[in-house]
Design a protein around this motif. Structure first.
Motif, PDB file in Angstrom:
ATOM      1  N   GLU A  38       0.951  -1.330  -0.095  1.00 15.94           N
ATOM      2  CA  GLU A  38       0.177   0.016  -0.034  1.00 15.94           C
ATOM      3  C   GLU A  38       1.005   1.257  -0.080  1.00 15.94           C
ATOM      4  N   VAL A  39       1.897   1.320   0.879  1.00 19.40           N
ATOM      5  CA  VAL A  39       2.795   2.408   0.774  1.00 19.40           C
ATOM      6  C   VAL A  39       3.489   2.472  -0.406  1.00 19.40           C
ATOM      7  N   ASP A  40       3.991   1.505  -1.147  1.00 17.84           N
ATOM      8  CA  ASP A  40       4.580   1.299  -2.520  1.00 17.84           C
ATOM      9  C   ASP A  40       3.451   2.259  -3.490  1.00 17.84           C
ATOM     10  N   GLU A  41       2.266   1.680  -3.378  1.00 16.21           N
ATOM     11  CA  GLU A  41       1.355   2.375  -4.402  1.00 16.21           C
ATOM     12  C   GLU A  41       1.013   3.625  -4.123  1.00 16.21           C
ATOM     13  N   ALA A  42       0.938   4.093  -2.782  1.00 11.62           N
ATOM     14  CA  ALA A  42       0.817   5.473  -2.492  1.00 11.62           C
ATOM     15  C   ALA A  42       2.095   6.428  -2.803  1.00 11.62           C
ATOM     16  N   LEU A  43       3.133   5.705  -2.855  1.00 14.32           N
ATOM     17  CA  LEU A  43       4.424   6.546  -3.251  1.00 14.32           C
ATOM     18  C   LEU A  43       4.473   6.651  -4.841  1.00 14.32           C
ATOM     19  N   GLY A  44       3.601   6.032  -5.710  1.00 13.87           N
ATOM     20  CA  GLY A  44       3.689   5.806  -7.071  1.00 13.87           C
ATOM     21  C   GLY A  44       4.841   4.798  -7.656  1.00 13.87           C
ATOM     22  N   ARG A  45       4.974   3.737  -6.958  1.00 10.66           N
ATOM     23  CA  ARG A  45       5.928   2.841  -7.132  1.00 10.66           C
ATOM     24  C   ARG A  45       7.263   3.163  -7.549  1.00 10.66           C
ATOM     25  N   PRO A  46       8.096   3.726  -6.409  1.00 10.66           N
ATOM     26  CA  PRO A  46       9.258   4.372  -6.683  1.00 10.66           C
ATOM     27  C   PRO A  46      10.506   3.195  -7.365  1.00 10.66           C
ATOM     28  N   GLU A  47      11.499   3.973  -7.982  1.00 11.77           N
ATOM     29  CA  GLU A  47      12.524   2.959  -8.639  1.00 11.77           C
ATOM     30  C   GLU A  47      13.101   2.314  -7.529  1.00 11.77           C
ATOM     31  N   GLU A  48      13.380   2.629  -6.445  1.00  8.58           N
ATOM     32  CA  GLU A  48      13.846   1.875  -5.227  1.00  8.58           C
ATOM     33  C   GLU A  48      13.024   2.259  -3.968  1.00  8.58           C
ATOM     34  N   LEU A  49      12.361   1.201  -3.546  1.00  8.25           N
ATOM     35  CA  LEU A  49      11.573   1.077  -2.285  1.00  8.25           C
ATOM     36  C   LEU A  49      12.401   0.490  -0.976  1.00  8.25           C
ATOM     37  N   ALA A  50      12.200   1.426   0.168  1.00 10.85           N
ATOM     38  CA  ALA A  50      13.031   0.908   1.124  1.00 10.85           C
ATOM     39  C   ALA A  50      11.911   0.200   2.077  1.00 10.85           C
ATOM     40  N   LEU A  51      12.287  -0.733   2.757  1.00 14.70           N
ATOM     41  CA  LEU A  51      11.800  -1.236   4.123  1.00 14.70           C
ATOM     42  C   LEU A  51      12.838  -1.477   5.223  1.00 14.70           C
ATOM     43  N   VAL A  52      12.426  -0.419   5.979  1.00 12.36           N
ATOM     44  CA  VAL A  52      13.636  -0.253   7.342  1.00 12.36           C
ATOM     45  C   VAL A  52      12.939  -0.777   8.524  1.00 12.36           C
ATOM     46  N   ASP A  53      13.343  -2.053   9.135  1.00 14.62           N
ATOM     47  CA  ASP A  53      12.959  -2.761  10.188  1.00 14.62           C
ATOM     48  C   ASP A  53      13.823  -2.081  11.518  1.00 14.62           C
ATOM     49  N   MET A  54      13.364  -1.088  12.231  1.00 19.51           N
ATOM     50  CA  MET A  54      14.088  -0.616  13.250  1.00 19.51           C
ATOM     51  C   MET A  54      14.011  -1.509  14.416  1.00 19.51           C
ATOM     52  N   GLY A  55      15.039  -1.857  15.045  1.00 21.21           N
ATOM     53  CA  GLY A  55      15.267  -2.998  16.174  1.00 21.21           C
ATOM     54  C   GLY A  55      14.777  -4.353  15.476  1.00 21.21           C
ATOM     55  N   ALA A  56      15.571  -4.863  14.375  1.00 18.77           N
ATOM     56  CA  ALA A  56      15.288  -5.894  13.773  1.00 18.77           C
ATOM     57  C   ALA A  56      15.597  -7.170  14.308  1.00 18.77           C
ATOM     58  N   GLY A  57      16.179  -7.406  15.376  1.00 19.59           N
ATOM     59  CA  GLY A  57      16.268  -8.529  16.153  1.00 19.59           C
ATOM     60  C   GLY A  57      17.460  -9.390  15.621  1.00 19.59           C
ATOM     61  N   ARG A  58      16.550 -10.702  15.276  1.00 23.48           N
ATOM     62  CA  ARG A  58      17.309 -11.546  14.318  1.00 23.48           C
ATOM     63  C   ARG A  58      16.806 -11.584  12.976  1.00 23.48           C
ATOM     64  N   GLY A  59      15.976 -10.557  12.554  1.00 24.55           N
ATOM     65  CA  GLY A  59      15.465 -10.617  11.151  1.00 24.55           C
ATOM     66  C   GLY A  59      14.494 -11.287  10.774  1.00 24.55           C
ATOM     67  N   GLU A  60      13.558 -11.719  11.662  1.00 24.25           N
ATOM     68  CA  GLU A  60      12.561 -12.728  11.455  1.00 24.25           C
ATOM     69  C   GLU A  60      11.561 -12.106  10.763  1.00 24.25           C
ATOM     70  N   LEU A  61      11.169 -10.695  11.078  1.00 22.91           N
ATOM     71  CA  LEU A  61      10.233  -9.903  10.325  1.00 22.91           C
ATOM     72  C   LEU A  61      10.664  -9.633   9.043  1.00 22.91           C
ATOM     73  N   LEU A  62      11.835  -9.184   8.706  1.00 20.58           N
ATOM     74  CA  LEU A  62      12.176  -8.751   7.228  1.00 20.58           C
ATOM     75  C   LEU A  62      12.357 -10.112   6.499  1.00 20.58           C
ATOM     76  N   THR A  63      12.757 -11.289   6.938  1.00 14.81           N
ATOM     77  CA  THR A  63      12.555 -12.776   6.387  1.00 14.81           C
ATOM     78  C   THR A  63      11.154 -12.960   5.933  1.00 14.81           C
ATOM     79  N   GLY A  64      10.328 -12.774   6.924  1.00 19.30           N
ATOM     80  CA  GLY A  64       8.767 -13.108   6.623  1.00 19.30           C
ATOM     81  C   GLY A  64       8.221 -12.302   5.665  1.00 19.30           C
ATOM     82  N   VAL A  65       8.480 -11.151   5.797  1.00 18.19           N
ATOM     83  CA  VAL A  65       7.922  -9.857   4.803  1.00 18.19           C
ATOM     84  C   VAL A  65       8.508 -10.181   3.427  1.00 18.19           C
ATOM     85  N   LEU A  66       9.949 -10.334   3.124  1.00 18.03           N
ATOM     86  CA  LEU A  66      10.225 -10.582   1.939  1.00 18.03           C
ATOM     87  C   LEU A  66       9.595 -11.932   1.302  1.00 18.03           C
ATOM     88  N   ALA A  67       9.510 -12.997   2.182  1.00 19.19           N
ATOM     89  CA  ALA A  67       8.773 -14.249   1.582  1.00 19.19           C
ATOM     90  C   ALA A  67       7.180 -13.952   1.007  1.00 19.19           C
TER      91      ALA A  67
END
Length: 148
Positions: free
Chosen positions: A52-81
């Motif tokens: 939804e953020v990507d769409e609202a931003l007009g699908r930028p050439e590079e889209l960032a997902l910044v996970d603050m306090g990422a721990g062991r990376g579980e959230l990043l890994t799950g979102v990427l999947a």
């Protein structure tokens, strides 16, 4: 700590090499569950939010997902999947964490101890605020504010 200053005792308790809570082999998941650990539904929901953020931003050439306090990376890994290939091709995922980069994190994820600057996308701080120490006060029976 580079971008955040904590009391030395708090920093040692959380991040001391080999002994700090977030550096222990079992990690936080060995002691408690959070939304990230409880179900893959949470990662799916964050992936939908990112779309939804990507769409609202007009699908930028590079889209960032910044996970603050990422721990062991579980959230990043799950979102990427959960993301479609078209978005993954433009995505720059960041795990912002003081602890070392976890094993098994997708190679596309950048691991850093400070938030990136000048990115466009979603900053997600689900776990970060759990570890931000703060001063606490209370008003006593005489109406005087006191440091706790």
């Amino acid at each position: 700590m580079t971008w955040m200053r904590w009391a030395p005792a708090m920093e040692r308790a959380l991040y001391d090499p080999g002994q700090g809570f977030y550096r222990r082999p079992e990690g936080p998941a060995g002691h408690f569950r959070t939304s990230v650990h409880a179900s893959p539904r949470f990662a799916r929901a964050v992936a939908r939010l990112l779309l939804e953020v990507d769409e609202a931003l007009g699908r930028p050439e590079e889209l960032a997902l910044v996970d603050m306090g990422a721990g062991r990376g579980e959230l990043l890994t799950g979102v990427l999947a959960e993301l479609p290939a078209e978005v993954l091709a433009r995505l720059r995922p960041y795990g912002v964490e003081v602890a070392d980069r976890p094993a098994g994190l997708p190679s596309t994820a950048l691991w850093t101890d400070r938030p990136p600057r000048g990115v466009t996308g979603l900053l997600f701080a689900n776990e970060w605020l759990d570890n931000v120490p703060l001063d606490a006060g209370e008003v006593d029976e005489d109406g005087v504010l006191r440091y706790v």
